[in-house]
Scaffold this motif. Sequence first.
Motif, PDB file in Angstrom:
ATOM      1  N   VAL A  55      75.140  13.062  -1.283  1.00 31.39           N
ATOM      2  CA  VAL A  55      73.928  12.927  -0.477  1.00 31.39           C
ATOM      3  C   VAL A  55      72.872  12.129  -1.239  1.00 31.39           C
ATOM      4  O   VAL A  55      72.477  12.498  -2.340  1.00 31.39           O
TER       5      VAL A  55
ATOM      6  N   THR B 288      72.784  16.583  -4.153  1.00 35.32           N
ATOM      7  CA  THR B 288      71.903  15.479  -3.797  1.00 35.32           C
ATOM      8  C   THR B 288      71.554  14.606  -4.998  1.00 35.32           C
ATOM      9  O   THR B 288      71.474  15.084  -6.124  1.00 35.32           O
TER      10      THR B 288
ATOM     11  N   TYR C  20      68.490  12.098  -5.920  1.00 35.37           N
ATOM     12  CA  TYR C  20      67.153  11.795  -5.434  1.00 35.37           C
ATOM     13  C   TYR C  20      66.613  10.567  -6.156  1.00 35.37           C
ATOM     14  O   TYR C  20      66.648  10.495  -7.380  1.00 35.37           O
TER      15      TYR C  20
ATOM     16  N   VAL D  96      71.502  22.231   2.374  1.00 33.66           N
ATOM     17  CA  VAL D  96      72.179  20.989   2.046  1.00 33.66           C
ATOM     18  C   VAL D  96      73.581  21.340   1.583  1.00 33.66           C
ATOM     19  O   VAL D  96      73.758  22.214   0.724  1.00 33.66           O
TER      20      VAL D  96
END
Lengths: 260, 253
Positions: free
Chosen positions: A162, A85, A87, A81
């Motif tokens: 992300v 990120t 989540y 990645v």
Amino acid sequence: MQVHPEAPVQEPRPVQRSEIALDGVERRFGRRSTVVALRGLDLRVEAGEVLAVVGPSGCGKSTLLELVAGLQQPDAGSVSVTGATAYMPQRDLLLPWRDALGNAALALECQGLGRRDARERAGALFARFGLAEFERARPSELSGGMRQRVAFLRTLLPGRPVLLLDEPFGALDSITRTSMQGWLAGALAAEPRTVLLVTHDVEEAVLLADRVAVLSPRPGRVVAELDVRLARPRRRRDALGDPAFVELVRRALDVLAVGA
Amino acid sequence: MRTFPRVALATLLLALVLAAWQGVASLDSVDDLTLASPAETATALSDDWSLLMDNAWVTLEEVLLGLAIAVVAGAVLAVAMHLWQPLRDAAYPLLIASQAIPIVVLAPIFVLAFDYGMGPKLAIVALICFFPITVNVLDGLRSTPAELLKLMRSLGASRLQTLRKVELPAALPSFFTGLRVAASVSVIGAVFGEWAGADEGLGRLVLLANNQLQTPRAYAGIVLLTLMAVALFALATIADRLLCPWNREEAKA
């Protein structure tokens, strides 16, 4: 990235840079690792793209997200990645002892921001998330849709490029779900991010995503990828009357039916 | 609507118990020295009020200080055991052993070791109260939902941030459960401590009055000790409701 006033602001970007890349990923569970959740899974998500993953229940969709989030490690293959990120788990997981503002500010606090600053930055976005005047409400006083929006705010605030969304609307009634889908489509149009969205709702996948990956039953792997060449954001009401949309949903359902 | 019948029922039962007690005590075959009636106990309460109060304050001080020591030590140990597995494995058997020791036997030994003053009483109260607090806090910390811990990991939280923002608040209701148990047994600890050797305190006063056949005074002392324990329990319950309002909301939802 540093931006100098005299330098061109637009940085040359490599075309089709993969933000998320999974190659031959395998993940096993259980005693002596007998349960194979994922096997031979290849998946790519480009920067700024919304990829929806659909599949039958138990095909390892959530596992896939946790692998990308770094919460689990693959038993074989590789997960890479590029950006940081954010989540968002299936349930909203709001802390019952914090008010809505405190819950939204949690991610910022974890980045080291002081409680007061974090609350201030979260509060600035409350109205835009349709949460105005609910800053001090406890999670138990909020509706399901509002709780989900607080969880979204918590996920989005740290500004990570992300987004990993695990059935974000799965727990909502269908009316709330429709309005939240519209809201998310609008939010992503206003502030593009790279999104990996896991859902069991094919219509939701086609509505929100640029591309839909269909997983097989366990052990999960990608059996089909559908390009959704329709302009975003899409409204559900319009999409349902669009033959191209309906055809895509039907194709995805066909692939799922073959795999099951 | 719920509160009224609950209070009424509790009062009714109390009145029945008092009436039965008065009835038995009034029987001709029951010696006044063996059993003081509620009326005699009430008289003793008002006649010996200042004596009883002076001693009650001493006992209350022992109870509160001992409880405070237990809360601090218990909570700190529980957090340490939670954060560090080897300590948990090493200390758990000792923790249980500390409860197996009969306090009645231990009290005189403490008095011998710590002398006559406040020391041994605090040690005994703390020893009794320590266990329910430590065990409940540890349980509370360990029962934090795994999903919340995963969420904190995904947010990049440090171990300490997870402890402060999630695990400690999640363990707060359990802490109060422990505190309620501790509060209700703390008075017993102080009385044991005083019986083993003291020159003031309600426990000692009850023992003395009993030896001197001043039965109503002994009963008055017991009533005050009971009230003390009930009041401490009630305070812990109120604190729980004020500080963990979400706990009741969740239960209702």
